[in-house]
Design an enzyme around this catalytic site. Sequence first.
Site, mmCIF file in Angstrom:
data_model
loop_
_atom_site.group_PDB
_atom_site.id
_atom_site.type_symbol
_atom_site.label_atom_id
_atom_site.label_comp_id
_atom_site.label_asym_id
_atom_site.label_seq_id
_atom_site.Cartn_x
_atom_site.Cartn_y
_atom_site.Cartn_z
ATOM 1 N N HIS A 225 0.840 -1.201 0.000
ATOM 2 C CA HIS A 225 0.000 0.000 0.000
ATOM 3 C C HIS A 225 0.876 1.252 0.000
ATOM 4 O O HIS A 225 1.031 1.924 1.019
ATOM 5 C CB HIS A 225 -0.948 -0.003 1.201
ATOM 6 C CG HIS A 225 -2.031 -1.031 1.101
ATOM 7 N ND1 HIS A 225 -2.004 -2.205 1.816
ATOM 8 C CD2 HIS A 225 -3.165 -1.066 0.354
ATOM 9 C CE1 HIS A 225 -3.084 -2.921 1.524
ATOM 10 N NE2 HIS A 225 -3.805 -2.258 0.639
ATOM 11 N N HIS A 229 1.439 1.466 -5.861
ATOM 12 C CA HIS A 229 0.126 0.804 -5.959
ATOM 13 C C HIS A 229 -0.938 1.800 -6.410
ATOM 14 O O HIS A 229 -1.776 1.478 -7.264
ATOM 15 C CB HIS A 229 -0.248 0.207 -4.606
ATOM 16 C CG HIS A 229 -1.691 -0.194 -4.488
ATOM 17 N ND1 HIS A 229 -2.252 -1.209 -5.228
ATOM 18 C CD2 HIS A 229 -2.704 0.304 -3.716
ATOM 19 C CE1 HIS A 229 -3.530 -1.340 -4.923
ATOM 20 N NE2 HIS A 229 -3.833 -0.425 -4.009
ATOM 21 N N HIS A 265 -7.214 6.461 -3.176
ATOM 22 C CA HIS A 265 -8.087 5.492 -2.497
ATOM 23 C C HIS A 265 -7.405 4.820 -1.305
ATOM 24 O O HIS A 265 -8.104 4.284 -0.431
ATOM 25 C CB HIS A 265 -8.553 4.429 -3.493
ATOM 26 C CG HIS A 265 -7.533 3.371 -3.784
ATOM 27 N ND1 HIS A 265 -6.438 3.595 -4.592
ATOM 28 C CD2 HIS A 265 -7.431 2.081 -3.349
ATOM 29 C CE1 HIS A 265 -5.714 2.494 -4.664
ATOM 30 N NE2 HIS A 265 -6.291 1.561 -3.919
#
Length: 499
Positions: A225, A229, A265
């Site tokens: 993460h 990514h 996100h």
Amino acid sequence: MPVLERFFPAAEPGRRRRAGDEAMPFPMGSLPGYQQGTLAWDLPEMIKMVKLVWKSKGELRGAKHRGVLESEDALGGSAGDARVRGQTGVVSERRGSYPFIDFRLLNNSALSGEVGTKKKVKRLLSFQRYFHASRLLRGIVPQASLYLLDEDYLGQARHMLSKVGMWDFDIFLFDRLTNGNSLVTLLCHLFNVHGLIHHFQLDMVTLHRFFVMVQDDYHSQNPYHNAVHAADVTQAMHCYLREPKLANFLTPSDIMLGLLAAAAHDVDHPGVNQPFLIKTKHHLASLYQNVSVLENHHWRSTIGMLRESRLLAHLPKEVTQDIEQQLGSLILATDINRQNEFLIRLKSHLDNQDLRLEDAQDRHFMLQIALKCADICNPCRVWDLSKQWSERVCEEFYRQGDLEQKFELEISPLCNQQKDTVPSIQIGFMTYIVEPLFERWAQFTGNTPLSENMLNHLRRNKAKWRSLLHKQHSSSRSNDHSGQVTGSQEQTLNEEETP
């Protein structure tokens, strides 16, 4: 002038612009158009750009002094509540409010005396995060000096951007070619390609600053993460937005929301999952009442950065409020716990053939599905890329498991390196999460070449992981295994052609 040199292409020394030279590739403010080519600066233009950068910094400082970003004490919130309520009424989180998890703050009486109060530690780490994130804007060169890429690297990066819509796009290579700035570079390119800068009259300096804020708020220490990514998901989202079934109905607002949500996100992801935050009684778990804790944090942090950068300050209040709410709806959809909810709803729409993409509500739902696909599309990439992502996410799982074992907590599912191997984790993930969603996505798109390509990669990769799992089971009788792919196993896989 590291900021300008990172942002604008370098010009030949002493060369002045001539009448036939091409215009700058990134329009400032409301200047329309997107052109490719080299940029030749003369001294007055360079001075003008310097003034623009410093002016944008001054506006940010002035906004803070005017109270656009309120202090925690002024909010009268509870301890650990770093949220900021703006004029639109949407609660955001102040940038830097969620630093790396300091495991000394776990609810452990034996360690509680080492750190003092939570408030003092949080303030200290928040200052460190702010200092790190804003040092470039303040003209301070970081310890790990930023070097300028030579023309060979820049040329290769430009060449890759010309093929950014291809599914075999190598985001790891692109990140190396851009000196770790893959997310910022990709977003600047895509916003130009889609005409969003001109349509929304965005100032390029402010836009670039916002992209840098988003990229810097990802933790590079996370194996999975991280900003790479986010760039990978953004590139996948760009591919999905070009699918004819969806592209024919999308508005500029839909495209901008899709790209922004993909980029942000997972912003400020701590590298551990929601159950870990809940059982360690982290302040975010109580703040969001144990529901979509990380997704809520990603959304509110994004809103905080949008307001801090004042990227959308020139738009009407109702427009910015709608953008913030829709961003939240998209980011919250990535909660893996809501997978069945969205899958059942998509299946119902497809079976009843009642999707009307002229309707903004149905169009937004398909953007949610597209973002969910982009977020978990790694098993659908070519094997070399898919394998890297699989090992990275499992490494992050194992790190969490090691922490849980260290602090005598129950080890979360998939986080026990001694029991949960990479092949077994990936096979289960592909079977129960990825395949059902991408089969429905292919049904929606009408089995386009991209959808068929992704499903073919998914099946091949799943077969390779099964082969590796079989090999591990055969060798486990005599040796302990860690779930990692060895060089000999990889060579064997490459020699095999899996149908």
